[in-house]
Design an enzyme around this catalytic site. Structure first.
Site, PDB file in Angstrom:
ATOM      1  N   SER A 122       0.835  -1.202   0.000  1.00 15.88           N
ATOM      2  CA  SER A 122       0.000   0.000   0.000  1.00 15.88           C
ATOM      3  C   SER A 122       0.876   1.260   0.000  1.00 15.88           C
ATOM      4  O   SER A 122       1.588   1.510  -0.955  1.00 15.88           O
ATOM      5  CB  SER A 122      -0.966  -0.058   1.183  1.00 15.88           C
ATOM      6  OG  SER A 122      -2.014   0.871   1.049  1.00 15.88           O
ATOM      7  N   ASP A 269      -9.646  -6.057  -4.218  1.00 19.83           N
ATOM      8  CA  ASP A 269      -9.052  -4.836  -3.668  1.00 19.83           C
ATOM      9  C   ASP A 269      -9.599  -3.597  -4.371  1.00 19.83           C
ATOM     10  O   ASP A 269      -9.278  -3.325  -5.529  1.00 19.83           O
ATOM     11  CB  ASP A 269      -7.530  -4.881  -3.812  1.00 19.83           C
ATOM     12  CG  ASP A 269      -6.830  -3.742  -3.077  1.00 19.83           C
ATOM     13  OD1 ASP A 269      -7.529  -2.889  -2.509  1.00 19.83           O
ATOM     14  OD2 ASP A 269      -5.583  -3.734  -3.067  1.00 19.83           O
ATOM     15  N   HIS A 299      -7.171  -6.108   0.026  1.00 19.20           N
ATOM     16  CA  HIS A 299      -6.018  -5.220   0.139  1.00 19.20           C
ATOM     17  C   HIS A 299      -4.891  -5.785   1.010  1.00 19.20           C
ATOM     18  O   HIS A 299      -3.774  -5.281   0.977  1.00 19.20           O
ATOM     19  CB  HIS A 299      -6.489  -3.876   0.713  1.00 19.20           C
ATOM     20  CG  HIS A 299      -5.467  -2.794   0.683  1.00 19.20           C
ATOM     21  ND1 HIS A 299      -4.859  -2.371  -0.485  1.00 19.20           N
ATOM     22  CD2 HIS A 299      -4.928  -2.034   1.681  1.00 19.20           C
ATOM     23  CE1 HIS A 299      -4.003  -1.403  -0.198  1.00 19.20           C
ATOM     24  NE2 HIS A 299      -4.021  -1.186   1.104  1.00 19.20           N
TER      25      HIS A 299
END
Length: 324
Positions: A122, A269, A299
């Site tokens: 991320s 995601d 995610h």
């Protein structure tokens, strides 16, 4: 107060060290764990910003510790590297990139190795791409989990998914709250993320309680005081970096890299939307690239499908034919 420590390795060549190092003139904490110090290094760049992972990640990395010297790093301003002395101007993307390169150099010198594997998750993928651009000679390969591509476009896709699901399910409270969404307002971002999670667009096979809090409560690497600082650190990091993150657009600024790239993408995601990861993969030019789908994940695929994630990382090591 109890002292921080980490579980010992049952190996003569192993290492299990919780270490404070000075990076970018700021004291920061790293956790190094592995069964053989001659194995290649794998450095994790956590998400967030500010979602430090020393307190929970090792529980999921046992198989990796057999094949790599695994390094988890609580970045400046987060987790064990939190400090009230840090100002907003100390939390610039350029500084985090510099910190990462400095840490990589330190680790390579410490273990007398030429390169390492860099893994970003991320927010950590922002650093991963920028470090791959700036210092490719330090990396065997870059592995991106939940790759950030174009922040503004990604947030637009994420919001549209969330409001669409709210309407399909006739969730009137969600529809009302999401009507006030503003990409520049972190309070409304929190609301959007809450509903995104409920509608299965963030993570689907874990809960934040089971992942972070239940593990960190018993983590010997964290003290009670560290716990108290954890959420505060995450919030301050996000506030300092959000505007900078919104300027990220790797579709125009990072389409050529000089390292092998593996993009690991959760099929569900919508936090860093998988469709953008596909677009970036198609446009990216590099020595070798691979897009690897995690069908049962959102995610947090390295925690949602841990066995598959660990297997993929070990296979990447084999593909790179690393001998150290």
């Amino acid at each position: 107060m109890f002292a921080r420590k980490t579980r010992k390795m049952n190996s003569d060549l192993g290492i299990a060290v919780l270490e404070e190092v000075e990076i970018g003139k700021v004291k920061q904490t790293i956790l190094i764990r592995g069964e053989d110090i001659h194995n290649p290094i794998m450095l994790f760049l956590h998400g967030g910003p500010g979602t430090a992972q020393i307190g929970f990640a090792p529980k999921f990395q046992g198989e990796l510790e057999k094949e790599f010297t695994v390094v988890n790093w609580d970045q400046r301003g987060s987790g064990l590297s939190y400090s009230t002395e840090l100002k907003k101007e100390d939390l610039l993307i350029e500084q985090f990139v510099s910190d990462t390169i400095e840490l990589i150099t330190y680790l390579l010198e410490k273990f007398k190795q030429p390169k390492l594997f860099l893994v970003g998750h991320s927010w950590g993928t922002v650093l991963g791409i920028l470090v791959s651009q700036k210092s490719p000679e330090l990396l065997y390969s870059y592995i991106g989990i939940g790759q950030v591509v174009n922040m503004k476009e990604g947030e637009k896709i994420s919001y549209e998914y969330t409001i669409r699901k709210a309407q399909e399910l006739n969730k009137k409270k969600a529809i009302k709250q999401l009507a006030n969404y503003d990409i520049n307002d972190l309070k409304t971002l929190d609301i959007q993320r809450k509903w995104l999670t409920e509608f299965g667009g963030s993570y689907i096979n874990v809960s934040m309680y089971n992942l972070i809090y239940s593990n960190m409560i018993f983590a010997k690497e964290y003290t009670f005081r560290d716990w108290m600082n954890y959420m505060k650190a995450g919030k301050s990091s996000l506030h300092a970096l959000w505007d900078q993150m919104l300027e990220i657009d790797f579709l125009t600024t990072a389409t050529e890299l000089q390292v092998p790239v593996y993009l690991l993408t959760g099929k569900h995601d919508y936090q860093t939307p998988f469709s953008l990861a596909e677009r970036y993969y198609d446009k990216l030019q590099c020595p070798y690239k691979e897009l690897i789908w995690f069908e049962k994940s959102g995610h947090l695929l390295n925690y949602e499908e841990t066995n598959k994630f660990n297997y993929v990382c070990i296979e990447i090591k084999k593909e790179q034919c690393i001998v150290v």
